[in-house]
Write an enzyme that holds these catalytic residues in place. Structure first.
Site, mmCIF file in Angstrom:
data_model
loop_
_atom_site.group_PDB
_atom_site.id
_atom_site.type_symbol
_atom_site.label_atom_id
_atom_site.label_comp_id
_atom_site.label_asym_id
_atom_site.label_seq_id
_atom_site.Cartn_x
_atom_site.Cartn_y
_atom_site.Cartn_z
ATOM 1 N N HIS A 124 0.854 -1.195 0.000
ATOM 2 C CA HIS A 124 0.000 0.000 0.000
ATOM 3 C C HIS A 124 0.888 1.242 0.000
ATOM 4 C CE1 HIS A 124 -3.518 2.451 0.851
ATOM 5 N NE2 HIS A 124 -2.946 2.931 1.941
ATOM 6 N N ASP B 165 -3.785 -0.551 6.194
ATOM 7 C CA ASP B 165 -4.445 -0.655 4.893
ATOM 8 C C ASP B 165 -3.867 -1.773 4.031
ATOM 9 O OD1 ASP B 165 -6.040 1.450 5.615
ATOM 10 O OD2 ASP B 165 -5.157 2.904 4.244
ATOM 11 N N HIS C 248 -10.321 0.278 7.410
ATOM 12 C CA HIS C 248 -11.444 0.829 6.638
ATOM 13 C C HIS C 248 -12.540 -0.217 6.517
ATOM 14 C CE1 HIS C 248 -9.453 4.512 5.107
ATOM 15 N NE2 HIS C 248 -8.355 3.763 5.097
#
Length: 201
Positions: free
Chosen positions: A111, A133, A171
């Site tokens: 990422h 992430d 997320h």
């Protein structure tokens, strides 16, 4: 195991607050926004003990400065000029003793190139992964700086963790990831079943 609370921020971020049950000292992972963190700490009667950062994106570090104005605590994270608030740089294999648990650092570039994850363990109580992430339900993070082989190698590291590891990603992308999975694997009964289960939540 650590008592872990998901503090929602922005549109779909999860900021994580972790503490040992029965104790007031808390660690915060990827505090992109200080306001919700401070509200949660006050409501739960917790005291900020340390800040852990996985990578440099603003929605993961944006609240650090304000948190530090409320409590002078160490900030752990990758050695990166993009995260000047880090006071304790960590790398693959670093082990932190925080909030009654051991946090082992795993480098998981993809990422971003400096991305790390934290694997929390306590004797006989299972494994908890704070992966930023890199990994999500039904998917992985977008490769802003890494390449597919680099991300694949990082995901293989995480896949090697115990099968009952609890995963705390940063997320809520689950249904979007499942829609993509259904487009790629339209005949997968596992994907179809997961979509039904998650839509019912």
């Amino acid at each position: 195991m650590l008592d872990v609370a998901a503090v929602k921020a922005f549109r779909d971020n999860y900021l994580w607050v972790a503490h040992e049950p029965g104790h007031a000292e808390a660690c915060v992972v990827d505090p992109g926004d200080a306001g919700p963190i401070l509200q949660h700490l006050a409501a739960a009667g917790l005291q900020l003990k340390a800040i852990l950062v996985t990578h440099h994106h603003a929605d993961h570090i944006g609240g650090i400065d304000e948190l530090l104005r409320h409590a002078s605590v160490p900030v752990y994270g990758p050695a990166s000029p993009k995260i000047p608030q880090v006071t304790h740089p960590v790398h693959e294999g670093s082990v932190l003793a925080l909030c009654g648990h051991r946090f082992r650092v795993v480098e998981v570039p993809g990422h971003t190139l400096e991305h790390i994850a934290y694997v929390a363990t306590s004797s006989g109580q299972g494994t908890q992964l704070f992966c930023g992430d890199t990994l999500f339900a039904a998917g992985c993070g977008r490769m802003f700086e890494g390449t597919p082989p680099v991300m694949h190698a990082s995901l293989q590291k995480l896949a090697a963790l115990p099968g009952d590891t609890l995963v705390y990603c940063a997320h809520e992308y689950t249904l979007g990831n499942l829609r993509f999975a259904a487009a790629v694997m339209p005949d997968s009964p596992a994907v179809a079943a997961r979509i039904v289960a998650d839509q019912a939540k």
